[in-house]
Enzyme design. Structure first.
Site, PDB file in Angstrom:
ATOM      1  N   ARG A 189       0.873  -1.179   0.000  1.00 63.42           N
ATOM      2  CA  ARG A 189       0.000   0.000   0.000  1.00 63.42           C
ATOM      3  C   ARG A 189       0.901   1.217   0.000  1.00 63.42           C
ATOM      4  NH1 ARG A 189      -5.233   1.451   3.612  1.00 63.42           N
ATOM      5  NH2 ARG A 189      -6.071   0.069   2.011  1.00 63.42           N
ATOM      6  N   CYS A 240     -16.358   1.759   0.883  1.00 58.49           N
ATOM      7  CA  CYS A 240     -15.132   0.992   1.145  1.00 58.49           C
ATOM      8  C   CYS A 240     -14.680   1.121   2.592  1.00 58.49           C
ATOM      9  CB  CYS A 240     -14.031   1.432   0.190  1.00 58.49           C
ATOM     10  SG  CYS A 240     -13.676   3.195   0.261  1.00 58.49           S
ATOM     11  N   ASP A 273     -17.255   7.331  -1.223  1.00 57.77           N
ATOM     12  CA  ASP A 273     -15.971   7.237  -0.514  1.00 57.77           C
ATOM     13  C   ASP A 273     -15.675   8.622   0.054  1.00 57.77           C
ATOM     14  OD1 ASP A 273     -13.442   6.449   0.373  1.00 57.77           O
ATOM     15  OD2 ASP A 273     -12.499   6.620  -1.602  1.00 57.77           O
ATOM     16  N   GLN A 275     -10.209  -3.840  -3.099  1.00 56.39           N
ATOM     17  CA  GLN A 275     -11.485  -3.352  -2.598  1.00 56.39           C
ATOM     18  C   GLN A 275     -12.587  -3.596  -3.614  1.00 56.39           C
ATOM     19  OE1 GLN A 275     -12.341  -1.768   0.522  1.00 56.39           O
ATOM     20  NE2 GLN A 275     -14.338  -2.287  -0.312  1.00 56.39           N
ATOM     21  N   ARG A 281     -13.631  -8.515   1.878  1.00 55.49           N
ATOM     22  CA  ARG A 281     -12.204  -8.249   1.630  1.00 55.49           C
ATOM     23  C   ARG A 281     -11.387  -9.487   1.970  1.00 55.49           C
ATOM     24  NH1 ARG A 281     -10.159  -3.090   1.796  1.00 55.49           N
ATOM     25  NH2 ARG A 281      -8.286  -4.143   1.042  1.00 55.49           N
ATOM     26  N   HIS A 337      -7.551   0.861  -6.312  1.00 53.00           N
ATOM     27  CA  HIS A 337      -7.700  -0.012  -5.144  1.00 53.00           C
ATOM     28  C   HIS A 337      -8.380  -1.312  -5.607  1.00 53.00           C
ATOM     29  CE1 HIS A 337      -7.786  -1.272  -1.126  1.00 53.00           C
ATOM     30  NE2 HIS A 337      -8.612  -0.410  -0.581  1.00 53.00           N
TER      31      HIS A 337
HETATM   32  N1  NVA Z   1      -9.934   6.933  -1.207  1.00 53.12           N
HETATM   33  C1  NVA Z   1      -9.569   6.420   0.096  1.00 53.12           C
HETATM   34  C2  NVA Z   1      -9.813   4.952   0.175  1.00 53.12           C
HETATM   35  C3  NVA Z   1      -9.537   4.350   1.507  1.00 53.12           C
HETATM   36  C4  NVA Z   1      -9.765   2.869   1.531  1.00 53.12           C
HETATM   37  C5  NVA Z   1      -8.120   6.728   0.368  1.00 53.12           C
HETATM   38  O1  NVA Z   1      -7.286   6.564  -0.532  1.00 53.12           O
HETATM   39  O2  NVA Z   1      -7.808   7.173   1.481  1.00 53.12           O
HETATM   40  N1   CP Z   2     -11.157   0.001   2.599  1.00 57.00           N
HETATM   41  C1   CP Z   2      -9.900  -0.127   3.001  1.00 57.00           C
HETATM   42  O1   CP Z   2      -8.978  -0.385   2.222  1.00 57.00           O
HETATM   43  O2   CP Z   2      -9.724   0.032   4.349  1.00 57.00           O
HETATM   44  P1   CP Z   2      -8.353   0.202   5.113  1.00 57.00           P
HETATM   45  O3   CP Z   2      -7.789   1.543   4.713  1.00 57.00           O
HETATM   46  O4   CP Z   2      -8.720   0.148   6.566  1.00 57.00           O
HETATM   47  O5   CP Z   2      -7.408  -0.902   4.734  1.00 57.00           O
END
Ligand code: NVA
Ligand code: CP
Length: 301
Positions: free
Chosen positions: A102, A259, A219, A132, A287, A129
């Site tokens: 990540r 998400c 989101d 997800q 997930r 992502h």
């Molecule tokens: N768009 C959000 C998704 C989190 C799972 C982010 O990148 O923070």
């Molecule tokens: N939706 C998602 O990826 O959650 P986290 O940021 O908690 O991993």
């Protein structure tokens, strides 16, 4: 399947292959049937951003599959002190059977795959992502019976989630509509591809996008890494919210997906969130199952 870097790399058949295996693994878990398909395998999990779901589901997923997961925070790795990703990739390939990462830049994930010799799974970048959205597609199929032909409406920032939802939805034959402010549209190349390969619309009008939707998705307005813009974004995105009026425009049996984490009264009202909590937390649970399927597809040899 060697890697999961982005959904654009997968065929429709590969996506369904993952979803079918995820259903099978979910069944086996629910019935306490051992499914140690990755006995003795190791997964390194590099995190340059926070996580609850991704970290915990990958870690317990590897445990369920008979493997072992190492949590590697970028604060502790040499990568956080400037060691090139090209070198990190070649070193970790000598120790591990797979890497989940990540991070911010999609290029970093692609480079890790290019320079390493083991499977790389994208656990979120600023661009997309994929894990997800595989869980989202699995959940949509559970609730709607099929994926193809359903209308998916995404309301909010044209961010990593929007990009992956468009690609996943269009690849599986959904009608995808996005409502977002003009300056916050999803990736231009993805929108062009979607328009050429399926039924896709992008508008600033939330109610128009939500009309007859089977699935409503939203989101956060400010993603990880955009914390400094959060106040400005609250003004820009005001109104890009799943609320009673939006639910009214959608089909009566529309489901809501998020998400998570969610910001109540920003992108979704607390009332709608709680009313649709069952679907949202099934989505979060999925997930685990879908990522186990991805791990098996990529790591089992
Ligand atoms: N768009 C959000 C998704 C989190 C799972 C982010 O990148 O923070
Ligand atoms: N939706 C998602 O990826 O959650 P986290 O940021 O908690 O991993």
């Amino acid at each position: 399947m060697k890697h999961l870097l982005k959904l654009m790399d997968l065929s429709k058949e590969e996506i369904y292959g993952i979803l079918n295996m995820a259903d099978q693994l979910k069944y086996e878990k629910k019935h306490n049937i051992p499914h140690r398909r990755l006995e003795g395998k190791t997964l390194g999990m590099i995190f340059q951003k926070s996580s609850t779901r991704t970290r915990v589901s990958f870690e317990t997923g590897m445990y369920d599959l008979g493997g072992y997961a190492l949590f590697l925070s970028s604060h502790d790795l040499q990568i956080g002190r400037g060691e090139p990703v090209e070198d990190t990739a070649r070193v970790l390939s000598r120790y591990l059977d797979g890497i989940m990462i990540r991070t911010y830049r999609q290029e970093e994930v692609e480079k890790l795959a290019e320079y390493g010799s083991i499977p790389v799974i994208n656990g979120l970048t600023d661009y997309c992502h994929p894990c997800q959205v595989l869980a989202d597609l699995m959940t949509i199929r559970e609730y709607k019976g099929t994926i193809s032909g359903n209308k998916l409406t995404y309301i909010g920032d044209g961010n990593n989630m929007a990009n992956s939802l468009i690609v996943g939805g269009i690849k599986l034959g959904m009608n995808v509509s996005v409502a977002c402010p003009e300056a916050y549209r999803p990736d231009a190349d993805i929108m062009k591809w979607a328009s050429e390969n399926g039924n896709f619309t992008c508008t600033e009008n939330v109610l128009e996008a939500a009309e007859n939707a089977d699935v409503l998705y939203t989101d956060v307005w400010a993603s990880m890494g955009q914390e400094a813009e959060a106040d400005d974004r609250k003004l820009v995105f005001k109104g890009y919210q799943i609320n009673d009026a939006v639910m009214e425009a959608a089909k009566k049996d529309a489901i809501v997906q998020h998400c998570l984490p969610a910001h109540r009264e920003e992108e979704i009202t607390a009332k709608i969130f709680e009313k649709h909590a069952a679907e949202i937390f099934d989505e979060a649970e999925n997930r685990l199952h879908v990522q186990k399927a991805v791990l098996v597809k990529c790591l089992a040899s």
